[in-house]
Every structure is written in structure tokens, then in C-alpha cells.
Design a protein around this motif. Structure first.
Motif, PDB file in Angstrom:
ATOM      1  N   ALA A 167     -11.410 -16.421  12.903  1.00  0.00           N
ATOM      2  CA  ALA A 167     -11.264 -17.014  11.595  1.00  0.00           C
ATOM      3  C   ALA A 167     -11.106 -15.685  10.393  1.00  0.00           C
ATOM      4  CB  ALA A 167     -12.374 -17.785  11.330  1.00  0.00           C
ATOM      5  N   ARG A 168     -11.580 -14.513  10.931  1.00  0.00           N
ATOM      6  CA  ARG A 168     -11.941 -13.572  10.012  1.00  0.00           C
ATOM      7  C   ARG A 168     -10.515 -13.232   9.470  1.00  0.00           C
ATOM      8  NH1 ARG A 168     -14.547  -8.701  13.098  1.00  0.00           N
ATOM      9  NH2 ARG A 168     -12.198  -8.486  13.632  1.00  0.00           N
ATOM     10  N   PRO A 169     -10.277 -13.200   7.917  1.00  0.00           N
ATOM     11  CA  PRO A 169      -9.033 -12.729   7.525  1.00  0.00           C
ATOM     12  C   PRO A 169      -8.635 -11.188   7.682  1.00  0.00           C
ATOM     13  CG  PRO A 169     -10.603 -12.785   5.863  1.00  0.00           C
ATOM     14  CD  PRO A 169     -11.362 -13.290   6.994  1.00  0.00           C
ATOM     15  N   VAL A 170      -7.167 -10.967   7.852  1.00  0.00           N
ATOM     16  CA  VAL A 170      -6.965  -9.731   8.090  1.00  0.00           C
ATOM     17  C   VAL A 170      -6.725  -8.848   6.709  1.00  0.00           C
ATOM     18  CG1 VAL A 170      -4.881  -8.435   8.984  1.00  0.00           C
ATOM     19  CG2 VAL A 170      -5.513 -10.189  10.166  1.00  0.00           C
ATOM     20  N   ASN A 171      -6.927  -7.915   6.502  1.00  0.00           N
ATOM     21  CA  ASN A 171      -6.736  -7.177   5.253  1.00  0.00           C
ATOM     22  C   ASN A 171      -5.194  -6.755   4.955  1.00  0.00           C
ATOM     23  OD1 ASN A 171      -6.460  -4.738   3.614  1.00  0.00           O
ATOM     24  ND2 ASN A 171      -8.566  -4.554   3.180  1.00  0.00           N
ATOM     25  N   PRO A 172      -4.619  -7.385   4.322  1.00  0.00           N
ATOM     26  CA  PRO A 172      -3.092  -7.357   3.925  1.00  0.00           C
ATOM     27  C   PRO A 172      -2.619  -5.926   3.613  1.00  0.00           C
ATOM     28  CG  PRO A 172      -4.039  -8.444   2.133  1.00  0.00           C
ATOM     29  CD  PRO A 172      -4.948  -8.529   3.247  1.00  0.00           C
ATOM     30  N   ILE A 173      -3.498  -5.277   3.043  1.00  0.00           N
ATOM     31  CA  ILE A 173      -3.023  -3.810   2.700  1.00  0.00           C
ATOM     32  C   ILE A 173      -3.299  -3.034   4.030  1.00  0.00           C
ATOM     33  CG2 ILE A 173      -3.684  -1.818   1.625  1.00  0.00           C
ATOM     34  CD1 ILE A 173      -4.393  -3.475  -0.933  1.00  0.00           C
ATOM     35  N   PHE A 174      -4.178  -3.090   4.741  1.00  0.00           N
ATOM     36  CA  PHE A 174      -4.174  -2.426   6.064  1.00  0.00           C
ATOM     37  C   PHE A 174      -3.276  -2.773   7.011  1.00  0.00           C
ATOM     38  CE2 PHE A 174      -5.895  -2.217  10.434  1.00  0.00           C
ATOM     39  CZ  PHE A 174      -6.156  -0.935  10.609  1.00  0.00           C
ATOM     40  N   GLN A 175      -2.986  -3.886   7.114  1.00  0.00           N
ATOM     41  CA  GLN A 175      -1.960  -4.483   8.022  1.00  0.00           C
ATOM     42  C   GLN A 175      -0.554  -3.966   7.352  1.00  0.00           C
ATOM     43  OE1 GLN A 175      -0.185  -8.585   7.936  1.00  0.00           O
ATOM     44  NE2 GLN A 175      -1.042  -8.960   9.915  1.00  0.00           N
ATOM     45  N   GLY A 176      -0.225  -3.893   6.040  1.00  0.00           N
ATOM     46  CA  GLY A 176       0.807  -3.285   5.802  1.00  0.00           C
ATOM     47  C   GLY A 176       1.178  -1.812   5.978  1.00  0.00           C
ATOM     48  N   ASN A 177       0.097  -1.226   5.704  1.00  0.00           N
ATOM     49  CA  ASN A 177       0.250   0.194   5.926  1.00  0.00           C
ATOM     50  C   ASN A 177       0.316   0.353   7.140  1.00  0.00           C
ATOM     51  OD1 ASN A 177      -0.139   1.221   3.527  1.00  0.00           O
ATOM     52  ND2 ASN A 177      -2.331   0.968   3.364  1.00  0.00           N
ATOM     53  N   THR A 178      -0.315  -0.238   8.429  1.00  0.00           N
ATOM     54  CA  THR A 178      -0.043  -0.219   9.748  1.00  0.00           C
ATOM     55  C   THR A 178       1.442  -0.252  10.226  1.00  0.00           C
ATOM     56  OG1 THR A 178      -2.288  -0.590  10.264  1.00  0.00           O
ATOM     57  CG2 THR A 178      -0.686  -0.833  11.835  1.00  0.00           C
ATOM     58  N   MET A 179       1.885  -1.399   9.492  1.00  0.00           N
ATOM     59  CA  MET A 179       3.116  -1.785   9.776  1.00  0.00           C
ATOM     60  C   MET A 179       4.297  -0.464   9.248  1.00  0.00           C
ATOM     61  SD  MET A 179       6.252  -3.048   7.820  1.00  0.00           S
ATOM     62  CE  MET A 179       5.440  -3.482   6.520  1.00  0.00           C
ATOM     63  N   LEU A 180       3.909  -0.260   8.030  1.00  0.00           N
ATOM     64  CA  LEU A 180       4.806   0.992   7.419  1.00  0.00           C
ATOM     65  C   LEU A 180       4.867   2.122   8.161  1.00  0.00           C
ATOM     66  CD1 LEU A 180       6.780   1.754   4.966  1.00  0.00           C
ATOM     67  CD2 LEU A 180       4.931   2.527   4.013  1.00  0.00           C
ATOM     68  N   GLN A 181       3.710   2.606   8.828  1.00  0.00           N
ATOM     69  CA  GLN A 181       3.385   3.777   9.658  1.00  0.00           C
ATOM     70  C   GLN A 181       4.450   3.542  10.848  1.00  0.00           C
ATOM     71  OE1 GLN A 181       2.137   6.848   8.812  1.00  0.00           O
ATOM     72  NE2 GLN A 181       3.331   7.367  10.392  1.00  0.00           N
ATOM     73  N   GLU A 182       4.033   2.403  11.561  1.00  0.00           N
ATOM     74  CA  GLU A 182       4.952   1.979  12.768  1.00  0.00           C
ATOM     75  C   GLU A 182       6.309   2.437  12.361  1.00  0.00           C
ATOM     76  OE1 GLU A 182       3.752  -1.821  13.708  1.00  0.00           O
ATOM     77  OE2 GLU A 182       1.569  -1.251  14.411  1.00  0.00           O
ATOM     78  N   TYR A 183       6.949   1.712  11.354  1.00  0.00           N
ATOM     79  CA  TYR A 183       8.194   1.963  10.998  1.00  0.00           C
ATOM     80  C   TYR A 183       8.746   3.251  10.850  1.00  0.00           C
ATOM     81  CZ  TYR A 183      12.561   0.939   8.211  1.00  0.00           C
ATOM     82  OH  TYR A 183      13.969   1.095   7.822  1.00  0.00           O
ATOM     83  N   ILE A 184       8.018   4.028  10.127  1.00  0.00           N
ATOM     84  CA  ILE A 184       8.454   5.420  10.119  1.00  0.00           C
ATOM     85  C   ILE A 184       8.595   6.116  11.476  1.00  0.00           C
ATOM     86  CG2 ILE A 184       7.539   7.681   9.178  1.00  0.00           C
ATOM     87  CD1 ILE A 184       6.213   6.073   6.846  1.00  0.00           C
ATOM     88  N   ASP A 185       7.540   5.702  12.256  1.00  0.00           N
ATOM     89  CA  ASP A 185       7.308   6.369  13.659  1.00  0.00           C
ATOM     90  C   ASP A 185       8.686   5.946  14.691  1.00  0.00           C
ATOM     91  OD1 ASP A 185       4.963   7.620  13.029  1.00  0.00           O
ATOM     92  OD2 ASP A 185       3.793   6.189  13.976  1.00  0.00           O
ATOM     93  N   LEU A 186       8.897   4.908  14.304  1.00  0.00           N
ATOM     94  CA  LEU A 186       9.999   4.325  15.082  1.00  0.00           C
ATOM     95  C   LEU A 186      11.449   4.974  14.331  1.00  0.00           C
ATOM     96  CD1 LEU A 186       9.207   0.440  15.187  1.00  0.00           C
ATOM     97  CD2 LEU A 186       9.562   2.067  17.191  1.00  0.00           C
TER      98      LEU A 186
END
Length: 579
Positions: free
Chosen positions: A51-70
Motif C-alpha cells: 500500500a505504501r505509495p511510490v515517490n513518482p519523482i524517485f521512480q522517474g529519476n530511476t527510469m531516466l537513469q536506466e534509459y541513459i545507461d541503456l
């Protein structure tokens, strides 16, 4: 199997099946295990953890870093999966591809555009725009060059994906579909949308399909998938979407037109050329890229007829030379775009007339490459490419252009100029009668009209051989500054005109006339208020010896073909405004 570890197993299977790099898989799996077990590790129940909500900015930053790495690991197939399915499908829907670009949806970013140079990419601040959209910024460093670029993210079912800026900025705009277009209309621009302008774009696409020889199958695709057209409030809104403060442009990544002009034929022409070619390098030398778009679609608020007329005068006065247009840097840096685009359009017209559109499209593709390659194409290289493609010496190509499209007193681009000074071409009897009507009667006191003549105040019009001849005397104040409105429409058909507002700035009320003739002792122009377009223009500075202004009686005279104004005759219920 524990539910948390079951989800982690599914994640691992998905990641491996998409061939992500081992370090990315390992990092994400560790993160997944940590999250899966974290709730119980700190005394929470599994239900609390879920039930704990995910921080959207943290999730977004993680996604963007993964994208840059890929992208930097050149795992483009997996990197493409970071784009929302909707954004990805729109980027490929028209079947246009660019050589060396592995992620078309992101071809505008330095991350993808400069991937072969391995720029240093640093993520910057992220912000939450609303409950569904995020904004990211990256910094790209290549040697001493540093640039910033913005990404947009969208949250769908708890996940963050990359998407196009317009998906957020235009999400609440008015939409309208036609045969070939999907219009997205900024709320402040709804009053400037009319059916004449809308239909003219569909008709323009039909005409380009014939000129460019686009196959029926491809046109079916275009009709099905549509061209996204974002009609923006102003250049600042265009910049919010594209990052560039211009009147409008063709967004290659989304195959969309983003512009504050309606219609914007020039940008439609860019898209249609690429649609015809389908696969090509990203950059073309501007003589061909901008020349063909200007030849086909004019530029912003000016029609091809107006621009090509002006270009012939510019060449004749040695303001511009073809050689000065060949190289990329010289085209952009050595002259103003109002000159270079028009001059390029006239030269491209001469090539199409002489060698055919297919041959011009072949050389268009040949003189393309990445930005560095096109910058390095020299004047000699470009000349040789044209000589080989057209089987003609450069001297022959150049001389044919000068003889047929530049030389001659009132002879431009292979035909009579559209707005011709004087009464040339009018039969002797008609010319005499025109002069007699304009002088013998008192045009300030009464109107004189026959089946082919009309005098209204200080202006006399004659229609002959599908051409309109205009002769004007000074008004009561001794002025020649005159506007003639014609082609009356209803307020529903033409509620407003941006061009009219720019011209009169509230000094006179818009009466829903589609066309106007505007002239004084120095220039004459024909305008279309439905499409906010300058149709044709004449300036005495181009040919001061021309019979436009007669100093003996202070009269002006000029003519134009009726076809320029869609066969709407100014002899039918015109309204005159003297200023």
C-alpha cells in the motif's frame, strides 16, 4: 512461492527476455528483492508494504537513469521500451526512418543524436507537473560544448514512461480530424480556425502526392494514421514543445507539425518529402531541404508565387547567387532566411522543370548525411553531384537558370510574374477605355460599371482574358494608399484573421472579406485573410523603371491573374478603404 519473490521472478524473466545488460538486470533485481522484503524487515506487514505509495519523482529519476545507461551501452532495443507504447507507435506510424538513428522518438535529444560521440550525460532536476506527468532535464557535454535538454514522463498504471512534450502541453487542447490531419488547437487559437484553411491543407497534401509521386498505398497510410498538427498560440508555445523559438517546424521525432501558423504549407511540404523518401539521412544541405519546401509551400505567411517572384528580382539585382547557397554554413550564416529560402526555392523550381521531381529527390537524398557530413560538403562536391545526377555540366545548369528564370524585364520562373506592373497584355481598345474611365469620369463622385469594367472612387478595375487590371488615381487627400476588400464571406465561414489584425491593428473592423488588394505609390500586394497568406507582391525598388507609377498624373497600374484569388473577381461587390 512467496508473492513478493514471485513478482521478483517475473521481473527477472522480463528483463532477461529483453536482453538488458547484466549490470542493469542485477541492479534492478537487487532493488526488487530489497523492496520485496523491506516491509517485513522493518516490522511492516506485506499489505502495508504494497500500500505504501511510490515517490513518482524517485521512480522517474530511476527510469531516466536506466534509459541513459541503456542508450550509452547501445542497447537500443531495451531503451526504446522506456518510451510509452503510445509515443513509440506515433513515432513509427508513418514509416519514416533516419539512418543512424536507433530511437526515432528521441532523435532530437543529444543523448541519441550524438550517441556516436559518447557525450557525457548528467541528469538534472526533475519536477512533478501534475498527477500524471513529470519533467526531467539532462545536461550533455561533448568536449567543451554543453547543452541542456528536457524530457517529459507520463505515469501509467504506476509506471513512468518517456513521452513527447506535446502530450502534456496539449493534453487539454481542442482536437479536430480531417482526411489527413489530426489538429490540436490551443484554446486561444480556436477563433482563427476556419474551414477554408483546414480544407486547403488536405488539398495541398493531395497535390503533393501527385507532384512527389507518392504511391496510393502510402497515401492510405497517411489518411489512416494522420499528420498531427499542433496549432500554437505563439512562438513561445512552439518553443515549449520543441525547444526552439520559431514560427513553426516539422518535428521529425513524432512526425508532427508544431506551429503558430494555420495553414503552414512549408512545414507540410517538409513532412511530405520525407514521407515520400521514407528512409534517409537526418540532415540535407539547406539549398535542397529548404528550397524544395519553399518551392512547394512558400514560407510561413508567404505563398510560393510571392516568394519566387521576389527571388527572380533578387537574382537579377545580384543580391544573391546560386553558388552562395550551395554550402550549408554559407546558406545559414551569410544571408537572411527571407532571401536564402526564396532564392533556393526558385533554383529548385528550375531543376524540377528541367530534370523532373524524381531526379531532384534522388539528389536530395544524395546530398544528405549526418550534420558533420553535410557541413563538409564543399561547393565543388555539390556541383559534381548535380552534374553526375543530371548528366549536365554545372555551367549549363546555371545558364539555363539565369536565362529562363531570372532574365527578362517582367519574366520570372518560366512564366509571367504573378503581379505585373503596368497594363502590359491588355488589348489596345481596353487599355484606352480603362484610361478614359479613370480620367474622364470623376471617380470620386460616382461609380462607373459595365460587364467588364468597374470604377469605385479612385480605382478602376477591368477583367480581361482571365486577368484583372487595376488603375488608381490619388484620392481626395492626394493619397494612393488604398485597400480593396473582396470575396465576402459570412462570420461563420471566416470569423477572424490574424493577418488582418496584424495589418490594421484595430484601426478598422474585420468585415469577413477573404481577399484584399493593398497598394500605394511604391508597392502592391494581394492577400488571403482565410489562410493569412501574402499571395503576390510587387515593389518598385525591384524595377524602378517599370510602368507601375506614372509621375505625370500620379497614377499606379498593375495586373494579376484571376486564378491567384481562386477566380473570385474583385469586380463583384468590392469595398474600398483609403488611408
Amino acid at each position: 512461492m512467496n508473492a513478493s519473490f514471485s513478482r521478483t521472478y517475473q521481473l527477472l524473466h522480463q528483463l532477461v527476455s529483453h536482453k538488458l545488460p547484466a549490470k542493469v538486470v542485477l541492479g534492478l533485481v537487487i532493488a526488487g528483492l530489497f523492496v520485496a522484503g523491506a516491509g517485513k524487515a522493518i516490522g511492516q506487514t506485506e499489505a502495508d508494504s504494497v500500500a505504501r505509495p511510490v515517490n513518482p519523482i524517485f521512480q522517474g529519476n530511476t527510469m531516466l537513469q536506466e534509459y541513459i545507461d541503456l542508450v550509452q551501452d547501445r542497447n537500443f532495443e531495451s531503451a526504446r521500451m522506456q518510451w510509452s507504447p503510445y509515443a513509440h507507435s506515433r513515432s513509427v506510424r508513418l514509416g519514416i526512418q533516419y539512418e543512424g538513428i536507433s530511437i526515432k522518438a528521441d532523435l532530437n535529444s543529444p543523448l541519441v543524436k550524438l550517441a556516436r560521440f559518447h557525450p557525457v550525460i548528467t541528469p538534472r532536476a526533475a519536477s512533478l507537473l501534475d498527477s500524471a506527468y513529470l519533467n526531467f532535464q539532462i545536461q550533455a557535454r561533448q568536449g567543451v560544448d554543453v547543452s541542456t535538454y528536457q524530457y517529459y514522463g507520463v505515469r501509467i498504471d504506476g509506471y513512468t514512461w518517456l513521452t513527447f512534450p506535446q502530450d502534456y502541453i496539449a493534453k487539454d487542447w481542442i482536437t479536430k480530424e480531417t482526411r489527413f490531419f489530426r489538429f490540436h488547437i490551443s484554446p486561444t487559437r480556436d477563433a482563427y480556425v476556419n474551414e477554408i484553411a483546414i480544407k486547403s491543407l488536405d488539398n495541398f497534401v493531395d497535390s503533393l502526392a501527385v507532384i512527389l509521386d507518392v504511391s496510393p498505398e502510402r497515401m492510405k497510410t497517411l489518411a489512416s494514421e494522420k499528420i498531427d498538427y499542433y496549432f500554437c498560440a505563439d512562438e513561445q508555445e512552439v518553443e515549449r514543445i520543441t525547444g526552439v523559438a520559431v514560427r513553426g517546424l516539422y518535428d521529425l521525432a513524432a512526425d508532427a507539425l508544431v506551429t503558430s501558423a494555420l495553414p503552414h504549407y512549408h512545414e507540410v511540404a517538409h513532412l511530405m518529402v520525407n514521407f515520400r523518401l521514407q528512409s534517409m539521412p537526418l540532415t540535407t544541405i539547406p539549398l535542397f531541404r529548404e528550397g524544395i519546401a519553399t518551392y512547394l509551400g512558400g514560407r510561413s505567411t508567404s505563398s510560393p508565387s510571392a516568394l519566387l517572384d521576389m527571388a527572380a528580382y533578387l537574382y537579377r539585382l545580384d543580391v544573391v547567387f546560386v553558388d552562395s547557397l550551395l554550402e550549408l554554413m554559407a546558406f545559414h550564416e551569410d544571408m537572411d532566411a527571407s532571401i536564402s529560402y526564396s532564392a533556393a526555392g526558385l533554383f529548385i523550381k528550375s531543376l524540377v522543370d528541367s530534370f523532373g521531381m524524381n531526379a531532384v529527390l534522388d539528389i536530395y537524398r544524395e546530398l544528405s548525411g549526418n550534420l558533420d557530413q553535410t557541413k563538409e560538403m564543399s561547393l565543388v562536391d555539390i556541383r559534381e553531384s548535380m552534374e553526375n545526377r543530371f548528366s549536365s555540366k554545372w555551367e549549363e545548369i546555371s545558364e539555363n537558370f539565369k536565362e529562363k528564370y531570372v532574365s527578362g524585364e517582367f519574366h520570372n520562373h518560366g512564366a509571367d510574374v504573378y503581379l505585373r506592373p503596368g497594363l502590359s497584355g491588355l488589348a489596345t481598345g481596353d487599355s484606352t477605355k480603362l484610361s478614359q474611365i479613370g480620367l474622364a469620369s470623376d471617380p470620386l463622385e460616382e461609380n462607373v460599371e459595365t460587364s467588364r469594367f468597374k470604377t469605385i472612387r479612385n480605382v478602376t478595375l477591368i477583367e480581361a482574358a482571365r486577368r484583372v487590371y487595376v488603375r488608381a488615381l490619388p484620392d481626395r487627400a492626394g493619397e494612393l494608399n488604398t485597400t480593396i476588400f473582396f470575396g465576402k464571406l459570412t462570420p461563420e465561414d471566416l470569423p477572424a484573421s490574424e493577418l488582418f489584425e496584424e495589418q490594421f491593428k484595430g484601426a478598422t473592423e474585420f468585415k469577413n472579406y477573404r481577399f484584399s488588394l493593398r497598394f500605394d505609390g511604391h508597392e502592391a500586394g494581394i492577400y488571403d485573410y482565410a489562410t493569412s497568406t501574402l499571395i503576390a507582391k510587387y515593389l518598385t525598388s525591384f524595377t524602378p523603371e517599370a510602368p507601375y507609377f506614372d509621375a505625370t498624373d500620379s497614377t499606379v497600374s498593375f495586373s494579376f491573374p484571376l486564378s491567384l484569388v481562386k477566380d473570385v473577381s474583385p469586380l463583384n461587390d468590392p469595398v474600398i478603404l483609403s488611408q
